[in-house]
Scaffold this motif. Structure first.
Motif, PDB file in Angstrom:
ATOM      1  N   ILE A  77      13.163 -33.647 -10.232  1.00  0.00           N
ATOM      2  CA  ILE A  77      14.064 -34.318  -9.602  1.00  0.00           C
ATOM      3  C   ILE A  77      15.575 -34.419 -10.458  1.00  0.00           C
ATOM      4  O   ILE A  77      15.797 -34.946 -11.381  1.00  0.00           O
ATOM      5  N   SER A  78      16.377 -33.532  -9.804  1.00  0.00           N
ATOM      6  CA  SER A  78      17.789 -33.583 -10.432  1.00  0.00           C
ATOM      7  C   SER A  78      18.790 -33.838  -9.543  1.00  0.00           C
ATOM      8  O   SER A  78      20.151 -33.872 -10.087  1.00  0.00           O
ATOM      9  N   SER A  79      18.677 -34.622  -8.393  1.00  0.00           N
ATOM     10  CA  SER A  79      19.877 -35.063  -7.609  1.00  0.00           C
ATOM     11  C   SER A  79      19.264 -36.166  -6.822  1.00  0.00           C
ATOM     12  O   SER A  79      17.898 -36.279  -6.620  1.00  0.00           O
ATOM     13  N   ARG A  80      19.983 -36.672  -6.102  1.00  0.00           N
ATOM     14  CA  ARG A  80      19.597 -38.002  -5.106  1.00  0.00           C
ATOM     15  C   ARG A  80      19.116 -37.261  -4.008  1.00  0.00           C
ATOM     16  O   ARG A  80      17.849 -37.869  -3.393  1.00  0.00           O
ATOM     17  N   GLN A  81      19.450 -36.278  -3.535  1.00  0.00           N
ATOM     18  CA  GLN A  81      18.625 -35.426  -2.410  1.00  0.00           C
ATOM     19  C   GLN A  81      17.082 -35.212  -2.599  1.00  0.00           C
ATOM     20  O   GLN A  81      16.198 -35.416  -1.932  1.00  0.00           O
TER      21      GLN A  81
ATOM     22  N   LEU B 227      10.477 -39.071  -2.565  1.00  0.00           N
ATOM     23  CA  LEU B 227      10.144 -40.417  -2.018  1.00  0.00           C
ATOM     24  C   LEU B 227       9.415 -40.263  -0.665  1.00  0.00           C
ATOM     25  O   LEU B 227       8.667 -41.152  -0.260  1.00  0.00           O
ATOM     26  N   ALA B 228      10.138 -39.334   0.303  1.00  0.00           N
ATOM     27  CA  ALA B 228       9.157 -39.126   1.571  1.00  0.00           C
ATOM     28  C   ALA B 228       8.034 -38.378   1.401  1.00  0.00           C
ATOM     29  O   ALA B 228       7.074 -38.934   2.260  1.00  0.00           O
TER      30      ALA B 228
ATOM     31  N   ARG C  22      17.171 -47.487  -1.790  1.00  0.00           N
ATOM     32  CA  ARG C  22      18.579 -48.260  -1.936  1.00  0.00           C
ATOM     33  C   ARG C  22      19.012 -47.930  -3.594  1.00  0.00           C
ATOM     34  O   ARG C  22      20.166 -47.622  -3.601  1.00  0.00           O
ATOM     35  N   SER C  23      18.295 -48.082  -4.592  1.00  0.00           N
ATOM     36  CA  SER C  23      18.640 -47.608  -5.744  1.00  0.00           C
ATOM     37  C   SER C  23      18.756 -46.137  -6.369  1.00  0.00           C
ATOM     38  O   SER C  23      19.503 -45.709  -7.153  1.00  0.00           O
ATOM     39  N   GLY C  24      18.147 -45.424  -5.550  1.00  0.00           N
ATOM     40  CA  GLY C  24      18.169 -43.876  -5.595  1.00  0.00           C
ATOM     41  C   GLY C  24      17.398 -43.319  -6.775  1.00  0.00           C
ATOM     42  O   GLY C  24      17.741 -42.293  -7.218  1.00  0.00           O
ATOM     43  N   GLY C  25      16.453 -44.112  -7.308  1.00  0.00           N
ATOM     44  CA  GLY C  25      15.412 -43.754  -8.394  1.00  0.00           C
ATOM     45  C   GLY C  25      14.077 -44.488  -8.217  1.00  0.00           C
ATOM     46  O   GLY C  25      13.946 -45.413  -7.682  1.00  0.00           O
ATOM     47  N   TRP C  26      13.161 -43.688  -8.938  1.00  0.00           N
ATOM     48  CA  TRP C  26      11.943 -44.429  -9.207  1.00  0.00           C
ATOM     49  C   TRP C  26      11.909 -45.897  -9.929  1.00  0.00           C
ATOM     50  O   TRP C  26      11.072 -46.741  -9.446  1.00  0.00           O
ATOM     51  N   ASP C  27      12.862 -45.829 -10.837  1.00  0.00           N
ATOM     52  CA  ASP C  27      12.782 -47.143 -11.544  1.00  0.00           C
ATOM     53  C   ASP C  27      13.723 -48.385 -10.619  1.00  0.00           C
ATOM     54  O   ASP C  27      14.675 -47.872 -10.190  1.00  0.00           O
ATOM     55  N   HIS C  28      13.380 -49.285 -10.812  1.00  0.00           N
ATOM     56  CA  HIS C  28      14.088 -50.594  -9.927  1.00  0.00           C
ATOM     57  C   HIS C  28      13.729 -51.927 -10.564  1.00  0.00           C
ATOM     58  O   HIS C  28      12.889 -51.909 -11.526  1.00  0.00           O
TER      59      HIS C  28
END
Length: 423
Positions: free
Chosen positions: A101-105, A111-112, A144-150
Motif C-alpha cells: 500500500i503506497s497511496s490512498r488509492q 479496504l474494498a 475517512r482516515s485513509g489508513g488501517w490505523d484509526h
C-alpha cells in the motif's frame, strides 16, 4: 516495528492463546516465530538483506532476538542463523505475493477487498452479528482516515454500533483474539485508543507456517489458506447506515433483522432457505424477523420470495393487504418495537460519564497542585517565630525562649530535655 525489535512484544500481540502443538515451550517458540516473521517482513520492505537481518537478531542486543540467541547458546550459531534465515525466506515470499500500500488509492482498493471478505463471511449468533457491526464501524472510520490505523474510544464505537459499551468491549476482545484487530496504544484522558484493522486477505491467499515448516504433527504445522465463504452475502454499506438506529437495538430487530435487510439490499428476491445462508441466521430466526419486517411494511412477500420495499433502507414501508399500517420512518418503527430513545439515552449516559471524568480530572489536578506546594514541617523554624536578634519566640505568648535555637536543617533544637518537657 522499531519498538518490537528493541523492546520485544510487550503487549503480546503476536502470542497465541492456544498451545496447538502442546506445551509451554512450543507456545514460546510459536510466539518468537510470529514476531520474527513480522520483523522480517518489515525488513524486506525497507530494503534489508538477509545477512544484515541475521546479524541484527543473533548478534545484536535487542530483545526480539532473545529466542535466536537462546538457540545459539544451546545448539550453536549455525542452527540459530538457519532459524532466522527460514523466517526471512518465508517473509520475503509473503511480501512478494502481496501488493504494497503506497497511496490512498491502493489503500481503498485493499479496504474494498477486506470489505468484500467481511460481507461474504458468515457471522453467526448474537456475538457474530456484534463483531460484524464492530468491523463495519471500523471500516467506515478507516475510510475517512485513509489508513488501517484509526482512533476511536469504546463509547464512540458503541454509539456507532448501536450497542452498550460492555458489548463493544467484549467484541473488541474477540476481534483481538481472532487477529482481525490490533491495539496500538490505550489512548489518553482526552483521546480514544489507537487501533489497527488487520486484513487477513490480500490479492492472493498466502500460507501461514510454523517454525517446523510443513511437517505433520499438528494443526499449526502445515500451511493453511484463507478463503472467503461464498454462501454469505450482505451489503455492509446498508448495514452501516442502519445499525446505530433505535429500531435495530437489542430488543428490537437486533443484529439478525439488520442482517436480513443487508442481505436483501445486496440481492433482492430470496427465499427463507437462501436468507439462512446469505444472512447467516437460523431458520426460526429468519421466519420470526421476516414476519416482523413484513408487518412493518419493509419487506414484501410474493409466494416464497421475499424482497425489500422500494425505500426500506430509508425506513419507509409499503402498505400491504395483510399489514395496512406500515411505518413511515425508522423512528416510527422503533416506537412500534418499543426501543425508541435507546440511542439518545445511551448518548446522554456517555456524556454524563465524560462530564464526570472531566470533573474528576479537575479535582485530581487541583489536589496535585495543592500537594505540590511545599508545607513546612511542624518543627521548621518559621521566620515569624524569630525576633530581630534571631531568638525563637513562643507563638502563643510572644516570649523569647533561650533554650531553643535553629539547627542547620532549619529546625528547632532544644538545649536540654528538661526545657522541652516543661514547654
Amino acid at each position: 516495528m522499531h519498538k518490537l525489535l528493541v523492546h520485544g512484544d510487550q503487549d503480546s500481540v503476536y502470542s497465541s492463546s492456544t498451545n496447538q502443538r502442546g506445551g509451554k515451550n512450543t507456545a514460546a517458540s510459536d510466539h518468537a516465530w510470529a514476531m520474527t516473521r513480522a520483523l522480517a517482513a518489515d525488513a524486506v520492505r525497507v530494503g534489508w538483506d538477509r545477512a544484515s537481518f541475521v546479524q541484527v537478531l543473533v548478534d545484536g542486543p535487542y530483545k526480539a532476538g532473545h529466542h535466536a540467541r537462546t538457540i545459539q547458546h544451546r545448539r550453536g550459531y549455525d542452527r540459530a542463523a538457519e532459524w532466522v534465515r527460514r523466517a526471512w525466506d518465508g517473509a520475503r515470499e509473503y511480501v512478494r505475493g502481496t501488493d504494497r500500500i503506497s497511496s490512498r488509492q491502493s489503500f481503498h482498493a485493499a479496504l474494498a477487498s477486506f470489505r468484500s471478505r467481511v460481507e461474504r463471511t458468515p457471522w453467526r449468533g448474537l456475538a457474530g452479528k456484534t463483531d460484524l457491526r464492530n468491523l463495519i464501524a471500523r471500516m467506515d472510520i478507516c475510510t475517512r482516515s485513509g489508513g488501517w490505523d484509526h482512533t476511536v474510544s469504546e463509547r464512540e464505537l458503541a454509539e456507532r454500533m448501536g450497542c452498550s459499551r460492555t458489548t463493544a468491549r467484549s467484541s473488541n476482545q474477540r476481534l483481538l483474539t481472532a487477529r482481525l484487530l490490533r491495539r496500538i496504544d490505550r489512548g489518553s484522558a482526552t483521546e480514544g485508543a489507537r487501533w489497527m484493522l488487520i486484513s487477513p486477505l490480500h490479492n492472493s491467499s498466502h500460507p501461514r507456517t510454523t517454525p517446523q515448516g510443513p511437517k505433520a504433527g499438528g494443526a499449526m504445522s502445515g500451511s493453511t489458506l484463507i478463503r472467503a465463504m461464498s454462501e454469505a452475502d450482505i451489503s455492509s454499506l446498508a448495514a452501516a447506515q442502519l445499525m446505530h438506529l433505535d429500531a435495530f437495538a437489542h430488543f428490537g430487530l437486533g443484529g439478525s433483522g439488520l442482517a436480513i435487510i443487508a442481505a436483501l439490499a445486496e440481492r433482492g428476491g430470496q427465499t427463507v432457505q437462501e436468507l439462512q445462508g446469505t444472512a447467516s441466521i437460523s431458520r426460526p430466526t429468519a421466519y420470526r424477523q421476516l414476519r416482523r419486517l413484513t408487518e412493518l411494511g419493509l419487506v414484501l412477500r410474493e409466494g416464497e420470495i421475499y424482497g425489500l420495499s422500494p425505500d426500506a433502507v430509508g425506513g419507509i414501508g409499503t402498505p400491504t393487504p395483510v399489514c395496512p399500517e406500515h411505518v413511515s420512518r425508522w423512528a416510527a418503527a422503533a416506537d412500534r418495537l418499543g426501543t425508541a430513545g435507546t440511542a439518545e439515552r445511551r448518548r446522554r449516559m456517555h456524556d454524563a460519564h465524560r462530564a464526570s471524568w472531566v470533573r474528576e480530572r479537575q479535582r485530581l489536578a487541583e489536589r496535585r497542585a495543592t500537594a505540590s506546594v511545599g508545607h513546612l514541617h511542624p518543627a521548621e523554624a518559621r521566620p515569624e517565630y524569630l525576633n530581630a536578634d534571631g531568638v525563637p519566640l513562643n507563638p502563643s505568648t510572644g516570649e523569647a525562649h533561650e533554650d531553643l535555637y535553629v539547627a542547620r536543617d532549619s529546625r528547632w533544637v532544644w538545649h536540654d530535655i528538661e526545657a522541652f518537657v516543661s514547654y
